[in-house]
Design a protein around this motif. Structure first.
Motif, short mmCIF file in Angstrom:
data_model
loop_
_atom_site.label_atom_id
_atom_site.label_comp_id
_atom_site.label_asym_id
_atom_site.label_seq_id
_atom_site.Cartn_x
_atom_site.Cartn_y
_atom_site.Cartn_z
N MET A 30 0.85 -1.17 0.00
CA MET A 30 0.00 0.00 0.00
C MET A 30 0.90 1.23 0.00
SD MET A 30 -2.93 1.36 2.68
CE MET A 30 -3.63 -0.23 2.83
N PHE A 31 0.43 2.26 -0.70
CA PHE A 31 1.16 3.52 -0.79
C PHE A 31 0.24 4.64 -0.34
CE2 PHE A 31 2.87 0.62 -3.89
CZ PHE A 31 4.24 0.75 -3.74
N ARG A 32 0.83 5.67 0.31
CA ARG A 32 0.05 6.78 0.84
C ARG A 32 0.66 8.11 0.44
NH1 ARG A 32 0.85 6.78 6.54
NH2 ARG A 32 2.16 8.59 6.30
N TYR A 33 -0.22 9.06 0.14
CA TYR A 33 0.19 10.44 -0.13
C TYR A 33 -0.79 11.34 0.61
CZ TYR A 33 0.40 14.88 -2.71
OH TYR A 33 0.46 16.21 -3.06
N ASN A 34 -0.26 12.21 1.45
CA ASN A 34 -1.10 13.17 2.19
C ASN A 34 -1.26 14.42 1.33
OD1 ASN A 34 -1.25 11.46 4.47
ND2 ASN A 34 0.76 12.15 5.10
N SER A 35 -2.38 14.52 0.63
CA SER A 35 -2.61 15.61 -0.30
C SER A 35 -3.44 16.73 0.33
CB SER A 35 -3.34 15.09 -1.54
OG SER A 35 -4.72 14.89 -1.26
N ARG A 36 -3.61 17.79 -0.40
CA ARG A 36 -4.44 18.92 0.04
C ARG A 36 -5.90 18.52 0.22
NH1 ARG A 36 -3.31 24.19 -3.66
NH2 ARG A 36 -1.06 24.33 -3.37
N VAL A 37 -6.34 17.50 -0.50
CA VAL A 37 -7.76 17.12 -0.44
C VAL A 37 -7.99 15.90 0.44
CG1 VAL A 37 -8.25 18.15 -2.70
CG2 VAL A 37 -7.65 15.72 -2.55
N GLY A 38 -6.94 15.42 1.10
CA GLY A 38 -7.08 14.26 1.98
C GLY A 38 -6.05 13.20 1.67
N THR B 299 5.82 12.92 -8.30
CA THR B 299 5.88 12.72 -9.75
C THR B 299 5.94 11.25 -10.12
OG1 THR B 299 8.29 12.89 -9.72
CG2 THR B 299 7.06 14.93 -10.07
N ASP B 300 6.18 10.40 -9.12
CA ASP B 300 6.38 8.98 -9.38
C ASP B 300 5.98 8.20 -8.13
OD1 ASP B 300 8.58 6.54 -9.30
OD2 ASP B 300 7.92 7.04 -11.32
N LEU B 301 5.63 6.94 -8.29
CA LEU B 301 5.23 6.11 -7.16
C LEU B 301 6.33 6.03 -6.10
CD1 LEU B 301 2.95 4.30 -6.08
CD2 LEU B 301 4.06 2.39 -7.24
N SER B 302 7.58 6.14 -6.51
CA SER B 302 8.68 6.07 -5.55
C SER B 302 8.66 7.21 -4.55
CB SER B 302 10.03 6.05 -6.28
OG SER B 302 10.23 7.28 -6.95
N GLU B 303 7.92 8.27 -4.84
CA GLU B 303 7.82 9.41 -3.94
C GLU B 303 6.64 9.29 -2.97
OE1 GLU B 303 7.86 12.96 -6.31
OE2 GLU B 303 9.74 12.42 -7.24
N TRP B 304 5.84 8.25 -3.12
CA TRP B 304 4.75 7.98 -2.17
C TRP B 304 5.33 7.29 -0.95
CZ3 TRP B 304 -0.87 7.79 -3.30
CH2 TRP B 304 -1.20 8.46 -4.49
N ILE B 305 4.62 7.34 0.17
CA ILE B 305 5.03 6.65 1.38
C ILE B 305 4.53 5.22 1.32
CG2 ILE B 305 4.81 6.56 3.89
CD1 ILE B 305 4.25 9.63 3.74
N ARG B 306 5.43 4.26 1.43
CA ARG B 306 5.04 2.86 1.43
C ARG B 306 4.64 2.47 2.85
NH1 ARG B 306 7.40 -1.23 -2.45
NH2 ARG B 306 5.75 -2.75 -2.32
N VAL B 307 3.43 1.93 2.99
CA VAL B 307 2.94 1.53 4.32
C VAL B 307 2.58 0.06 4.33
CG1 VAL B 307 2.17 3.78 5.08
CG2 VAL B 307 0.62 2.38 3.74
#
Length: 74
Positions: free
Chosen positions: A1-9, A66-74
């Motif tokens: 699973m990958f996570r990104y904390n964005s402006r919209v949630g 810009t890429d999946l590698s920049e998402w947080i892996r959880v």
């Protein structure tokens, strides 16, 4: 699973066993399923997720991964 904390949630990309594809979830809503996690991450970067709150921010979010590698892996 990958996570990104964005402006919209919180955005999540994970393998959805029920459909056999990767889900893109923003908040509590699954917006799309993809053949790969990278494809889902690409749609987030390009602001073509189907989530109006995110998609209309195209060109306004300078720190989006810009890429999946920049998402947080959880």
């Amino acid at each position: 699973m990958f996570r990104y904390n964005s402006r919209v949630g919180v955005m999540l990309i994970y393998f959805d066993k029920r459909v056999g594809k990767y889900a893109l979830q923003i908040g509590q809503t699954i917006y799309d399923h993809h053949d790969s996690a990278q494809s889902a991450a690409d749609n987030v970067y390009m602001h073509v997720t189907g989530c109006p709150a995110w998609d209309r921010l195209d060109g306004q979010v300078l720190d989006a991964p810009t890429d999946l590698s920049e998402w947080i892996r959880v």
